[in-house]
Design an enzyme around this catalytic site. Structure first.
Site, PDB file in Angstrom:
ATOM      1  CG  HIS A  58      -9.388  22.275  -7.232  1.00 34.07           C
ATOM      2  ND1 HIS A  58      -8.956  21.781  -8.440  1.00 34.07           N
ATOM      3  CD2 HIS A  58      -8.269  22.680  -6.576  1.00 34.07           C
ATOM      4  CE1 HIS A  58      -7.638  21.866  -8.516  1.00 34.07           C
ATOM      5  NE2 HIS A  58      -7.201  22.426  -7.404  1.00 34.07           N
TER       6      HIS A  58
ATOM      7  CD  GLU B 239     -12.173  21.265 -10.172  1.00 32.95           C
ATOM      8  OE1 GLU B 239     -12.608  22.418  -9.965  1.00 32.95           O
ATOM      9  OE2 GLU B 239     -10.965  20.953 -10.110  1.00 32.95           O
TER      10      GLU B 239
ATOM     11  CB  CYS C  89      -5.841  25.126  -8.747  1.00 32.96           C
ATOM     12  SG  CYS C  89      -4.629  24.677  -7.518  1.00 32.96           S
TER      13      CYS C  89
HETATM   14  N1  LIG Z   1      -4.190  21.373  -8.033  1.00 34.99           N
HETATM   15  C1  LIG Z   1      -3.434  22.222  -8.753  1.00 34.99           C
HETATM   16  O1  LIG Z   1      -3.878  22.764  -9.757  1.00 34.99           O
HETATM   17  C2  LIG Z   1      -2.004  22.422  -8.298  1.00 34.99           C
HETATM   18  C3  LIG Z   1      -1.408  23.710  -8.815  1.00 34.99           C
HETATM   19  C4  LIG Z   1       0.100  23.743  -8.745  1.00 34.99           C
HETATM   20  N2  LIG Z   1       0.629  22.561  -9.414  1.00 34.99           N
HETATM   21  C5  LIG Z   1       0.543  23.805  -7.281  1.00 34.99           C
HETATM   22  O2  LIG Z   1       0.896  22.789  -6.728  1.00 34.99           O
HETATM   23  O3  LIG Z   1       0.484  24.869  -6.673  1.00 34.99           O
END
Ligand SMILES: NC(=O)CC[C@H](N)C(=O)O
Length: 230
Positions: free
Chosen positions: A195, A197, A87
């Site tokens: 994600h 995890e 992400c």
């Molecule tokens: N969960 C995250 O890593 C968010 C990634 C980034 N802050 C976004 O909103 O796109």
């Protein structure tokens, strides 16, 4: 042998403990790597986790790419070291030029936070070494700027070269080609918006992320066994 994974922490990162805990539960060791420290401390793999590095100011990852740790990450990647950006980490890797493309604002102009169905398009990378081609996974996404953007010619090249690693079966953000994750040409640097995890314990509602994290741990052990320069 235990795989030792470095988890990079920027100001604003908020998934480092989720990643570390998921790796430890799968038998790995995880240590935090502060972004101001240019030393990777001998780890065999590096994860850039999710969050809001530097508050996503300017663009997500646009400031983090200049952190001292990123020079060491780039050298480690160039030497074949396993590097995974999850992400916000994926956003940092594209801003640092370690992966092609960019992550733009979601088509809905809304933050998306839900499990999505994915398909493994490329096995044999540091994140999919233990997955099957065509394997379907359900893994949560959680972002505002997750829309993968790349020029058509580059997307065609990535598809032909097998650098599209994960594809959305239900596109949550308008990513071109339904791309959920890509790798570099060598397959040792991978970035993904989902994600893993957050899908690594039954209490989280699913464990489809485990195959990806297990693949990373296996890649770290392979590096350790090969005695590669740390
Ligand atoms: N969960 C995250 O890593 C968010 C990634 C980034 N802050 C976004 O909103 O796109």
């Amino acid at each position: 042998m235990t795989a030792r994974v470095g988890v990079v922490v920027f100001p604003g990162t908020n998934c480092e403990h989720d990643v570390a805990e998921a790796l430890r539960r799968l038998g790995g060791e995880a240590r935090m790597l502060w972004h101001q420290d240019p030393d990777l401390h001998g780890v065999e793999a590096v994860v850039l986790p999710g969050g809001f590095a530097h508050g996503d100011y300017l663009r997500p990852g646009a400031l983090a790419r200049f952190s001292p740790v990123m020079g060491a990450v780039a050298d480690f990647a160039a030497a074949g070291g396993p590097v995974v950006g999850i992400c916000n980490g994926f956003q940092v890797l594209t801003e640092a030029g370690l992966l092609p493309g960019a992550l733009g604002v979601n088509r809905s102009l809304r933050f998306v936070c839900r499990p999505v169905r994915l398909r493994v398009e490329r096995t044999g990378t540091v994140l999919t070494g233990q997955a099957e081609a065509g394997q379907e996974l359900v893994v949560p996404v959680n972002h505002f700027s997750g829309a993968y953007r790349v020029d058509p010619a580059t997307l065609e090249r990535l598809e032909a070269a097998g650098q599209v690693v994960l594809r959305y079966l239900e596109n949550p953000n308008g990513s071109q080609g339904d791309v959920a994750g890509v790798c570099n040409e060598a397959g040792n640097v991978v970035g993904l918006m989902p994600h893993p995890e957050r899908a690594s314990d039954p209490l989280q509602g699913g464990t489809d992320g485990q195959v990806l994290l297990r693949s990373l741990l296996a890649a770290a052990l392979d590096r350790s066994a090969s005695g590669a320069r740390r």
